[in-house]
Scaffold this active site. Structure first.
Site, short mmCIF file in Angstrom:
data_model
loop_
_atom_site.label_atom_id
_atom_site.label_comp_id
_atom_site.label_asym_id
_atom_site.label_seq_id
_atom_site.Cartn_x
_atom_site.Cartn_y
_atom_site.Cartn_z
CG HIS A 1 66.68 -12.78 -24.66
ND1 HIS A 1 65.51 -13.89 -25.15
CD2 HIS A 1 67.19 -12.85 -23.69
CE1 HIS A 1 65.19 -14.16 -24.07
NE2 HIS A 1 66.30 -13.99 -23.69
CG HIS B 1 66.53 -11.80 -18.58
ND1 HIS B 1 65.06 -12.41 -17.77
CD2 HIS B 1 66.32 -12.83 -19.72
CE1 HIS B 1 64.49 -13.40 -19.25
NE2 HIS B 1 65.63 -13.50 -20.31
N GLY C 1 60.89 -18.00 -18.07
CA GLY C 1 61.19 -18.66 -17.15
C GLY C 1 61.49 -20.58 -17.41
CD GLU D 1 65.48 -20.85 -22.03
OE1 GLU D 1 64.65 -20.33 -22.10
OE2 GLU D 1 66.97 -20.58 -21.67
N1 ADE Z 1 65.03 -15.99 -17.07
C1 ADE Z 1 66.84 -15.23 -16.80
N2 ADE Z 1 67.02 -16.09 -18.54
C2 ADE Z 1 65.51 -17.28 -19.19
C3 ADE Z 1 66.31 -17.86 -20.17
N3 ADE Z 1 67.59 -18.55 -20.49
N4 ADE Z 1 65.07 -19.36 -20.25
C4 ADE Z 1 63.76 -18.55 -19.21
N5 ADE Z 1 63.51 -17.83 -18.56
C5 ADE Z 1 64.43 -16.85 -18.36
ZN ZN Z 2 65.63 -14.88 -20.94
#
Ligand code: ADE
Ligand code: ZN
Length: 346
Positions: free
Chosen positions: A21, A23, A180, A210
């Site tokens: 995970h 980005h 997001g 989250e």
């Molecule tokens: N995009 C980048 N980091 C994120 C996160 N922690 N939660 C949701 N979207 C994201």
């Molecule tokens: Zn993420």
């Protein structure tokens, strides 16, 4: 009194690692941003420390998901040319190699990368794929790509990204992700798109549990067919959903520092990583946005073991579990798992 023997960061740097995970948009080097800004005439503060406050979490920031997400607004200004996208992709993979990551799934958001210059989505995807292949071959890191769509964007855009990702299934695109603002944007508008994507051969991972409640994890598994959950730390709020995730063997892509910095947990040492593990959840350890959080995967392994008391033998197990939850072909996965076990002396 006997003192607990702690390992230094170097101990964790030396371990072979698996990242599920990360980005791309949260992986830009600060000095690269300065260089891009100079080349493309982007106005940034002269003082690099001030730029850092705009794109990286600071100790004095209020740790909320709104502040965390706001860093992406500045980052979006930098995607000005194909060369920039090639460069940031290459550097993200070079940085992973330096941290001894053996297998990485790098997720990127085509819509975000395309916005500043209105690049066609298919071009952006091609650029990321091309640089990934080159950097992966050069560095030896095995990399697979995940296309992310943001919840606040339209379902129509998500559908376009999904179809493009399906077209590139043979080029290392392996999955679709929903990311997001989970607190304010539901996943329901995206159910159909993700189901179709899965039927067409893409894997599915969803940011859930989250910034939103455990029931989002249930929805992701039951309604969307998620094989993995981004974060999932709030799954523990509902025992029935813990059972559901455990029975499905759903891998949880936990990102400890990100959770702290975005206000999911109040302190690093109250992170529920070990409670998740003890509840039988299939926990993996990841970075999320290493540049925004100013961390490496080695730091996250360090935090898991030194702050949250995960034993080194469990850490080794979790590294292999991450490989087993990877979205790569079975034959490649077997080879990866075998090599990791050998290098981890298991
Ligand atoms: N995009 C980048 N980091 C994120 C996160 N922690 N939660 C949701 N979207 C994201
Ligand atoms: Zn993420």
């Amino acid at each position: 009194m006997a003192e607990r023997v702690t390992a230094s960061l170097n101990t964790y740097r030396a371990l072979p690692k698996v990242e599920l995970h990360r980005h791309l948009e949260g992986s830009l080097r600060l000095d690269t941003m300065v260089d891009i800004a100079q080349k493309h005439g982007i106005e940034i503060p002269e003082d690099v420390l001030r730029l850092s406050t705009m794109v990286q979490v600071q100790e004095e920031d209020k740790f909320t998901f709104q502040n965390f997400l706001s860093k992406f607004n500045t980052l979006r200004l930098f995607y000005r040319s194909p060369d920039v996208i090639h460069r940031i992709t290459r550097e993200a993979i070079e940085d992973a190699a330096k941290d001894n990551i053996r297998y990485m799934e790098l997720r990127f958001t085509p819509v975000a990368l395309s916005r500043a210059e209105r690049f066609p989505l298919h071009d952006v995807i091609d650029w990321v794929i091309t640089s990934t292949k080159e950097a992966s071959e050069k560095s030896g890191v095995i990399v697979r790509l995940i296309a992310s769509v943001n919840r606040h964007e339209s379902a129509d855009l998500a559908e376009q990204v999904a179809w493009l990702a399906i077209e590139h299934l043979t080029d290392g695109m392996v999955a679709l992700d929903l990311a997001g603002n989970e607190a304010e944007y539901p996943s329901e508008p995206f159910y159909g798109i993700f189901k179709e994507a899965k039927q067409s051969g893409l894997h599915v991972t969803i940011h859930a549990g989250e910034w939103g409640p455990a029931k989002h994890v249930k929805e992701a598994i039951e309604e969307i067919g998620a094989e993995r959950i981004g974060h999932g730390v709030r799954t523990l709020e509902d025992k029935g959903i813990v059972d559901l995730a455990r029975e499905h063997g759903t891998a949880m892509e936990v990102c400890i520092t990100s959770n702290y910095q975005s206000g999911v947990v109040q302190s690093l040492d109250t992170h529920p990583l070990m409670d998740m593990l003890n509840a039988g959840l299939n926990v993996t350890i990841n970075t999320d946005d290493p540049s925004i959080s100013r961390i490496t995967l080695s730091h996250e392994y360090y935090t898991a073991c030194e702050d949250l008391q995960m034993s080194h033998s469990i850490l080794r197990e979790r590294i292999v579990a991450a490989a087993q939850a990877g979205f790569l072909a079975e034959s490649e996965k077997e080879k990866l798992v075998e090599q990791l076990k050998k290098d981890l002396k298991m």
